[in-house]
Design a protein around this motif. Structure first.
Motif, mmCIF file in Angstrom:
data_model
loop_
_atom_site.group_PDB
_atom_site.id
_atom_site.type_symbol
_atom_site.label_atom_id
_atom_site.label_comp_id
_atom_site.label_asym_id
_atom_site.label_seq_id
_atom_site.Cartn_x
_atom_site.Cartn_y
_atom_site.Cartn_z
ATOM 1 N N VAL A 115 12.321 -6.308 -5.412
ATOM 2 C CA VAL A 115 11.507 -5.156 -5.776
ATOM 3 C C VAL A 115 10.293 -4.979 -4.873
ATOM 4 C CG1 VAL A 115 10.037 -4.210 -7.601
ATOM 5 C CG2 VAL A 115 12.266 -5.151 -8.155
ATOM 6 N N ILE A 116 9.606 -6.050 -4.539
ATOM 7 C CA ILE A 116 8.349 -5.939 -3.786
ATOM 8 C C ILE A 116 8.513 -5.203 -2.461
ATOM 9 C CG2 ILE A 116 6.571 -7.296 -2.595
ATOM 10 C CD1 ILE A 116 6.669 -9.202 -5.001
ATOM 11 N N PRO A 117 9.537 -5.464 -1.651
ATOM 12 C CA PRO A 117 9.667 -4.683 -0.410
ATOM 13 C C PRO A 117 9.900 -3.199 -0.659
ATOM 14 C CG PRO A 117 11.013 -6.660 -0.290
ATOM 15 C CD PRO A 117 10.511 -6.554 -1.688
ATOM 16 N N HIS A 118 10.526 -2.848 -1.774
ATOM 17 C CA HIS A 118 10.797 -1.442 -2.047
ATOM 18 C C HIS A 118 9.553 -0.697 -2.502
ATOM 19 C CE1 HIS A 118 14.874 -3.125 -2.137
ATOM 20 N NE2 HIS A 118 15.130 -2.006 -1.502
ATOM 21 N N ILE A 119 8.563 -1.411 -3.008
ATOM 22 C CA ILE A 119 7.314 -0.753 -3.395
ATOM 23 C C ILE A 119 6.644 -0.168 -2.162
ATOM 24 C CG2 ILE A 119 4.998 -1.144 -4.319
ATOM 25 C CD1 ILE A 119 6.263 -3.229 -6.183
ATOM 26 N N GLY A 120 6.602 -0.938 -1.085
ATOM 27 C CA GLY A 120 6.029 -0.424 0.159
ATOM 28 C C GLY A 120 6.822 0.756 0.697
ATOM 29 N N LEU A 121 8.133 0.690 0.619
ATOM 30 C CA LEU A 121 8.970 1.797 1.070
ATOM 31 C C LEU A 121 8.721 3.045 0.225
ATOM 32 C CD1 LEU A 121 11.301 2.776 2.894
ATOM 33 C CD2 LEU A 121 12.859 1.987 1.112
ATOM 34 N N TYR A 122 8.554 2.856 -1.059
ATOM 35 C CA TYR A 122 8.274 3.968 -1.965
ATOM 36 C C TYR A 122 6.979 4.672 -1.567
ATOM 37 C CZ TYR A 122 6.596 6.211 -6.219
ATOM 38 O OH TYR A 122 6.089 7.095 -7.116
ATOM 39 N N TYR A 123 5.921 3.912 -1.353
ATOM 40 C CA TYR A 123 4.642 4.519 -0.975
ATOM 41 C C TYR A 123 4.708 5.163 0.399
ATOM 42 C CZ TYR A 123 2.189 2.800 -5.041
ATOM 43 O OH TYR A 123 1.781 2.583 -6.315
ATOM 44 N N LEU A 124 5.419 4.553 1.293
ATOM 45 C CA LEU A 124 5.542 5.112 2.638
ATOM 46 C C LEU A 124 6.251 6.463 2.613
ATOM 47 C CD1 LEU A 124 5.188 4.653 5.728
ATOM 48 C CD2 LEU A 124 7.471 3.652 5.687
ATOM 49 N N LEU A 125 7.297 6.582 1.834
ATOM 50 C CA LEU A 125 8.108 7.803 1.843
ATOM 51 C C LEU A 125 7.588 8.902 0.920
ATOM 52 C CD1 LEU A 125 11.693 6.296 1.880
ATOM 53 C CD2 LEU A 125 10.430 7.293 3.782
ATOM 54 N N PHE A 126 7.032 8.529 -0.236
ATOM 55 C CA PHE A 126 6.799 9.543 -1.255
ATOM 56 C C PHE A 126 5.348 9.807 -1.614
ATOM 57 C CE2 PHE A 126 11.151 8.121 -1.951
ATOM 58 C CZ PHE A 126 11.789 9.351 -1.898
ATOM 59 N N PRO A 137 17.635 -20.093 -15.225
ATOM 60 C CA PRO A 137 17.598 -18.636 -15.377
ATOM 61 C C PRO A 137 16.192 -18.048 -15.364
ATOM 62 C CG PRO A 137 19.179 -19.573 -16.896
ATOM 63 C CD PRO A 137 18.432 -20.717 -16.267
ATOM 64 N N GLY A 138 15.172 -18.845 -15.592
ATOM 65 C CA GLY A 138 13.795 -18.361 -15.508
ATOM 66 C C GLY A 138 13.429 -17.941 -14.100
ATOM 67 N N ARG A 139 14.160 -18.411 -13.127
ATOM 68 C CA ARG A 139 13.907 -18.043 -11.735
ATOM 69 C C ARG A 139 14.404 -16.643 -11.399
ATOM 70 N NH1 ARG A 139 16.078 -23.734 -9.296
ATOM 71 N NH2 ARG A 139 14.311 -24.980 -9.921
ATOM 72 N N ALA A 140 15.082 -16.013 -12.330
ATOM 73 C CA ALA A 140 15.573 -14.652 -12.092
ATOM 74 C C ALA A 140 14.421 -13.702 -11.820
ATOM 75 C CB ALA A 140 16.392 -14.173 -13.277
ATOM 76 N N TRP A 141 13.246 -13.962 -12.398
ATOM 77 C CA TRP A 141 12.072 -13.115 -12.123
ATOM 78 C C TRP A 141 11.667 -13.216 -10.667
ATOM 79 C CZ3 TRP A 141 11.056 -9.405 -15.228
ATOM 80 C CH2 TRP A 141 11.341 -9.529 -16.579
ATOM 81 N N ILE A 142 11.741 -14.407 -10.084
ATOM 82 C CA ILE A 142 11.414 -14.576 -8.669
ATOM 83 C C ILE A 142 12.437 -13.846 -7.813
ATOM 84 C CG2 ILE A 142 11.160 -16.271 -6.809
ATOM 85 C CD1 ILE A 142 10.246 -18.255 -9.013
ATOM 86 N N ALA A 143 13.706 -13.956 -8.183
ATOM 87 C CA ALA A 143 14.759 -13.256 -7.443
ATOM 88 C C ALA A 143 14.566 -11.751 -7.535
ATOM 89 C CB ALA A 143 16.128 -13.652 -7.983
ATOM 90 N N LEU A 144 14.207 -11.259 -8.711
ATOM 91 C CA LEU A 144 13.957 -9.826 -8.881
ATOM 92 C C LEU A 144 12.760 -9.383 -8.056
ATOM 93 C CD1 LEU A 144 14.721 -7.227 -10.361
ATOM 94 C CD2 LEU A 144 13.141 -7.909 -12.160
ATOM 95 N N ALA A 145 11.718 -10.204 -8.007
ATOM 96 C CA ALA A 145 10.532 -9.853 -7.229
ATOM 97 C C ALA A 145 10.850 -9.771 -5.737
ATOM 98 C CB ALA A 145 9.416 -10.874 -7.470
ATOM 99 N N THR A 146 11.735 -10.638 -5.247
ATOM 100 C CA THR A 146 12.092 -10.573 -3.826
ATOM 101 C C THR A 146 12.859 -9.302 -3.509
ATOM 102 O OG1 THR A 146 14.142 -11.825 -4.147
ATOM 103 C CG2 THR A 146 12.169 -13.078 -3.560
ATOM 104 N N GLY A 149 17.950 2.054 -8.183
ATOM 105 C CA GLY A 149 19.355 2.043 -7.780
ATOM 106 C C GLY A 149 19.633 1.002 -6.714
ATOM 107 N N MET A 150 18.720 0.872 -5.746
ATOM 108 C CA MET A 150 18.892 -0.135 -4.695
ATOM 109 C C MET A 150 18.822 -1.537 -5.286
ATOM 110 S SD MET A 150 16.595 1.886 -1.909
ATOM 111 C CE MET A 150 16.401 0.758 -0.604
ATOM 112 N N ALA A 151 17.889 -1.757 -6.202
ATOM 113 C CA ALA A 151 17.770 -3.077 -6.826
ATOM 114 C C ALA A 151 19.022 -3.417 -7.634
ATOM 115 C CB ALA A 151 16.531 -3.118 -7.718
ATOM 116 N N TYR A 152 19.534 -2.440 -8.391
ATOM 117 C CA TYR A 152 20.743 -2.707 -9.178
ATOM 118 C C TYR A 152 21.949 -2.940 -8.274
ATOM 119 C CZ TYR A 152 24.651 -2.405 -12.296
ATOM 120 O OH TYR A 152 25.805 -2.694 -12.959
ATOM 121 N N ALA A 153 22.037 -2.183 -7.204
ATOM 122 C CA ALA A 153 23.167 -2.364 -6.290
ATOM 123 C C ALA A 153 23.153 -3.767 -5.686
ATOM 124 C CB ALA A 153 23.129 -1.307 -5.190
ATOM 125 N N LEU A 154 21.991 -4.232 -5.252
ATOM 126 C CA LEU A 154 21.903 -5.593 -4.714
ATOM 127 C C LEU A 154 22.236 -6.628 -5.784
ATOM 128 C CD1 LEU A 154 18.782 -5.285 -2.437
ATOM 129 C CD2 LEU A 154 21.130 -5.671 -1.727
#
Length: 70
Positions: free
Chosen positions: A55-66, A44-53, A12-17
Motif C-alpha cells: 500500500v505505501i508505494p501506491h500512496i505516493g503514486l496516488y498523490y502524484l497522479l490525482f 499471520p500477524g505479519r500480514a499487516w507488514i505485507a499489506l503495508a509493503t 484494485g492493484m493491492a487486491y490483484a497483487l
C-alpha cells in the motif's frame, strides 16, 4: 471524483497483487517470493507488514497522479 477513482485503482492493484501472491500460487516457485509467503504464513500477524509493503508505494503514486497541483 478523481480521488475516488484513484482510491479504487490503488485498492484494485493491492487486491490483484494479493490474489496473485496468496491465492494462485504462481509466484510460489520464485525463491524470494516463496520465502516472503512462508514468512507471512508462519505468523499471520505479519500480514499487516505485507499489506503495508503493497500500500505505501501506491500512496505516493496516488498523490502524484490525482492531487491538484497549483
Amino acid at each position: 471524483m478523481r480521488r475516488g477513482i484513484g482510491l479504487v485503482i490503488a485498492l484494485g492493484m493491492a487486491y490483484a497483487l494479493f490474489h496473485v501472491v496468496f491465492r494462485t500460487g504462481v509466484l510460489a516457485y520464485v525463491g524470494p517470493a516463496k520465502d516472503f509467503i512462508g514468512w507471512v504464513v508462519a505468523d499471520p500477524g505479519r500480514a499487516w507488514i505485507a499489506l503495508a509493503t503493497l500500500v505505501i508505494p501506491h500512496i505516493g503514486l496516488y498523490y502524484l497522479l490525482f492531487e491538484g497541483r497549483k
